[in-house]
Motif scaffolding. Structure first.
Motif, PDB file in Angstrom:
ATOM      1  N   THR A   1      12.211  26.522  27.969  1.00 46.80           N
ATOM      2  CA  THR A   1      12.754  27.890  27.563  1.00 46.80           C
ATOM      3  C   THR A   1      14.393  27.763  27.765  1.00 46.80           C
ATOM      4  N   GLN A   2      14.965  28.838  26.726  1.00 47.47           N
ATOM      5  CA  GLN A   2      16.280  28.630  26.898  1.00 47.47           C
ATOM      6  C   GLN A   2      16.923  29.930  26.456  1.00 47.47           C
ATOM      7  N   PRO A   3      18.215  30.522  26.830  1.00 47.64           N
ATOM      8  CA  PRO A   3      18.493  31.543  26.372  1.00 47.64           C
ATOM      9  C   PRO A   3      19.162  31.859  24.976  1.00 47.64           C
ATOM     10  N   PRO A   4      19.142  32.910  24.316  1.00 47.68           N
ATOM     11  CA  PRO A   4      19.616  32.816  22.873  1.00 47.68           C
ATOM     12  C   PRO A   4      21.066  32.112  22.906  1.00 47.68           C
ATOM     13  N   LEU A   5      21.169  31.619  21.725  1.00 44.25           N
ATOM     14  CA  LEU A   5      22.673  30.823  21.296  1.00 44.25           C
ATOM     15  C   LEU A   5      23.638  31.922  21.716  1.00 44.25           C
ATOM     16  N   PRO A   6      25.025  31.568  22.390  1.00 49.34           N
ATOM     17  CA  PRO A   6      26.041  32.456  22.231  1.00 49.34           C
ATOM     18  C   PRO A   6      26.470  32.459  20.486  1.00 49.34           C
ATOM     19  N   ALA A   7      27.208  33.658  20.244  1.00 51.75           N
ATOM     20  CA  ALA A   7      27.638  33.966  18.826  1.00 51.75           C
ATOM     21  C   ALA A   7      28.515  32.335  18.550  1.00 51.75           C
ATOM     22  N   GLY A   8      28.555  31.727  17.345  1.00 48.95           N
ATOM     23  CA  GLY A   8      29.051  30.717  17.035  1.00 48.95           C
ATOM     24  C   GLY A   8      28.798  29.530  17.339  1.00 48.95           C
ATOM     25  N   GLN A   9      27.835  29.298  18.251  1.00 51.27           N
ATOM     26  CA  GLN A   9      27.314  28.005  18.759  1.00 51.27           C
ATOM     27  C   GLN A   9      26.286  27.805  18.026  1.00 51.27           C
ATOM     28  N   SER A  10      25.818  26.396  18.164  1.00 51.04           N
ATOM     29  CA  SER A  10      24.529  25.665  17.372  1.00 51.04           C
ATOM     30  C   SER A  10      23.826  24.823  18.660  1.00 51.04           C
ATOM     31  N   TYR A  11      22.718  24.537  18.302  1.00 47.58           N
ATOM     32  CA  TYR A  11      22.195  23.519  19.315  1.00 47.58           C
ATOM     33  C   TYR A  11      22.558  22.346  19.130  1.00 47.58           C
ATOM     34  N   ASN A  12      22.581  21.455  20.256  1.00 49.95           N
ATOM     35  CA  ASN A  12      23.184  20.142  20.201  1.00 49.95           C
ATOM     36  C   ASN A  12      22.128  19.015  20.171  1.00 49.95           C
ATOM     37  N   TYR A  13      21.774  18.693  18.935  1.00 48.86           N
ATOM     38  CA  TYR A  13      20.648  17.781  18.827  1.00 48.86           C
ATOM     39  C   TYR A  13      20.998  16.291  19.151  1.00 48.86           C
ATOM     40  N   ASN A  14      22.372  16.313  19.554  1.00 44.97           N
ATOM     41  CA  ASN A  14      22.786  14.749  20.191  1.00 44.97           C
ATOM     42  C   ASN A  14      23.100  14.721  21.752  1.00 44.97           C
ATOM     43  N   ILE A  15      22.178  15.681  22.293  1.00 45.28           N
ATOM     44  CA  ILE A  15      22.586  15.744  23.724  1.00 45.28           C
ATOM     45  C   ILE A  15      22.204  14.702  24.575  1.00 45.28           C
ATOM     46  N   LYS A  16      21.421  13.621  23.877  1.00 44.75           N
ATOM     47  CA  LYS A  16      21.012  12.564  24.867  1.00 44.75           C
ATOM     48  C   LYS A  16      22.244  11.266  24.803  1.00 44.75           C
ATOM     49  N   ASN A  17      23.242  11.677  23.631  1.00 49.64           N
ATOM     50  CA  ASN A  17      24.285  10.914  23.322  1.00 49.64           C
ATOM     51  C   ASN A  17      25.239  10.575  24.726  1.00 49.64           C
ATOM     52  N   PRO A  18      25.836   9.230  24.766  1.00 50.75           N
ATOM     53  CA  PRO A  18      26.825   9.352  25.694  1.00 50.75           C
ATOM     54  C   PRO A  18      28.312  10.090  25.621  1.00 50.75           C
ATOM     55  N   ILE A  19      28.998  10.474  26.248  1.00 47.50           N
ATOM     56  CA  ILE A  19      30.146  11.328  26.178  1.00 47.50           C
ATOM     57  C   ILE A  19      31.155  10.184  25.475  1.00 47.50           C
ATOM     58  N   ALA A  20      31.908  10.501  24.448  1.00 47.33           N
ATOM     59  CA  ALA A  20      33.024   9.601  24.169  1.00 47.33           C
ATOM     60  C   ALA A  20      33.989   9.504  24.967  1.00 47.33           C
ATOM     61  N   TYR A  21      34.724   8.204  24.977  1.00 49.09           N
ATOM     62  CA  TYR A  21      35.432   7.926  26.012  1.00 49.09           C
ATOM     63  C   TYR A  21      36.741   8.816  26.412  1.00 49.09           C
ATOM     64  N   ASP A  22      37.150   9.486  25.415  1.00 47.06           N
ATOM     65  CA  ASP A  22      38.205  10.460  25.277  1.00 47.06           C
ATOM     66  C   ASP A  22      38.085  11.976  24.914  1.00 47.06           C
ATOM     67  N   ALA A  23      36.985  12.154  25.067  1.00 47.69           N
ATOM     68  CA  ALA A  23      36.344  13.543  24.624  1.00 47.69           C
ATOM     69  C   ALA A  23      36.163  14.207  25.844  1.00 47.69           C
ATOM     70  N   PRO A  24      36.167  15.680  25.947  1.00 46.98           N
ATOM     71  CA  PRO A  24      35.836  16.270  27.112  1.00 46.98           C
ATOM     72  C   PRO A  24      34.345  15.887  27.791  1.00 46.98           C
ATOM     73  N   VAL A  25      34.565  16.001  28.942  1.00 43.91           N
ATOM     74  CA  VAL A  25      33.307  15.473  29.721  1.00 43.91           C
ATOM     75  C   VAL A  25      32.087  16.368  29.667  1.00 43.91           C
ATOM     76  N   PHE A  26      32.263  17.513  29.251  1.00 48.73           N
ATOM     77  CA  PHE A  26      31.271  18.359  28.750  1.00 48.73           C
ATOM     78  C   PHE A  26      30.960  18.983  27.513  1.00 48.73           C
ATOM     79  N   ILE A  27      29.737  18.993  26.937  1.00 47.79           N
ATOM     80  CA  ILE A  27      29.558  19.165  25.397  1.00 47.79           C
ATOM     81  C   ILE A  27      30.180  20.508  25.034  1.00 47.79           C
ATOM     82  N   SER A  28      30.159  21.520  26.116  1.00 47.22           N
ATOM     83  CA  SER A  28      30.745  22.879  25.552  1.00 47.22           C
ATOM     84  C   SER A  28      31.479  23.620  26.703  1.00 47.22           C
TER      85      SER A  28
END
Length: 346
Positions: free
Chosen positions: A34-61
């Protein structure tokens, strides 16, 4: 010639799904029960199992769920679950942390070193353990807008970072106002040390976590730091880096070394507005060096050096040279600069 040979299996592994937290539900996973409804302007992250890019923010959102996904109580057992069918890369080190400022400052409340997702040493990709239950510390403060953070450093394969952040509430009948714990760290990411492939030594990198500085987290302001330590400096991002070592991987995996650098830390936290984005701090490790007897002279943290005969190399960890890491079969250590090495073909 550098070691860059990749088998078909390695190429397949590099695009396979990895590990991801499923409970508490991280932002903005489509795979939770289960999960809450998405906040306005957001979308589901279907790449959530991917590693974080080396110089990207350490959190997806930086945007939280509109409502918490779990309600925990300080001093009580909590359970963290992970999605099945992910590549577990031989295990590694997992940190579990609490934050009150959207992940900018996070204090570790539990960790699983060496064999996260497994019951012991493994060179496999199929996780044996998909949930961990532990007691939330009794002095973790109450908050309706806390964040739970999972961080994984894989044992085998490309040097990567995996994280998850979930929005939770915490109750504390005891009324604690702050919690002191080891700072969460983000190895294999810009501004942090690179932990090399374990190559069978599952203690690789453990000292980085053991020697992380203490941080104080609080939902209600800026509590004083622990009496036994001086207040750390404000966050600073270091531009200096050393070349990570490249070692021959186990069959089916290809290492992708990344630069590492000395990190810095924000000690206290204030709870931000729900939508305020923040960048995670990079800690400066101010704790004392390990008490182990150095295998050589004093050194600069993060530096690498070839050992006599060039069959392997050492890494400097808080002023102490580590035990020797062997280069892969058919390769030798080559010193590319005073602080960097590679393992290349002989």
């Amino acid at each position: 010639m550098l070691f860059k040979i990749a088998s078909v299996a390695a190429l397949a592994s590099s695009v396979a799904a990895h590990m991801a937290m499923s409970e508490p539900c991280p932002r903005f996973s489509p795979n939770c029960a289960t999960q809450p409804p998405l906040p306005a302007g957001q979308s589901y992250n279907y790449n959530i199992k991917n590693p974080i890019a080396y110089d990207a923010p350490v959190f997806i959102s930086d945007t939280p769920w509109p409502q918490p996904v779990a309600s925990w109580t300080a001093g009580q057992p909590v359970t963290v679950k992970f999605q099945p069918d992910g590549a577990a890369h031989g295990g590694g080190h997992c940190q579990f942390a609490i934050s009150y400022d959207n992940g900018k400052t996070a204090a570790v409340v539990h960790k699983v070193m060496e064999h996260c997702f497994f019951n012991g040493p493994s060179d496999g990709n199929n996780a044996e353990v998909l949930q961990y239950t532990f007691n939330l510390p009794a002095n973790v403060p109450a908050s309706s807008k806390a964040q739970f953070i999972w961080i994984w450093t894989n044992a085998i394969g490309n040097r990567e970072l995996y994280t998850g952040i979930a929005d939770i509430t915490i109750a504390n009948p005891g009324g604690s106002t702050s919690y002191t714990g080891k700072s969460a760290i983000y190895p294999n990411h810009a501004g942090y040390p690179t932990i090399p492939e374990f190559n069978g030594d599952y203690t690789t990198g453990v000292s980085l976590f053991d020697n992380a500085p203490n941080v104080v987290v609080s939902p209600g302001g800026s509590p004083a730091p622990p009496a036994s330590s001086a207040a750390p400096p404000k966050p600073e991002y270091s531009s200096s880096a050393v070349e990570s070592k490249s070692v021959a991987p186990p069959v089916g995996h290809t290492p992708a070394p990344q630069p590492s650098a000395e990190p810095t830390v924000e000690v206290t936290a204030t709870e931000p507005p729900a939508t305020q984005p923040t960048a995670p701090a990079t800690p400066v490790y101010t704790s004392s060096a390990p008490t182990a007897v150095p295998t050589g002279s004093a050194c600069t943290h993060g530096a690498l050096q070839c050992v006599s005969g060039n069959a392997g190399f050492q890494q400097c960890v808080w002023g102490v040279w580590s035990a020797t890491f062997a280069c892969g079969k058919g390769t030798v250590c080559q010193q590319t600069s005073p602080d960097a090495v590679i393992c290349g073909w002989a």
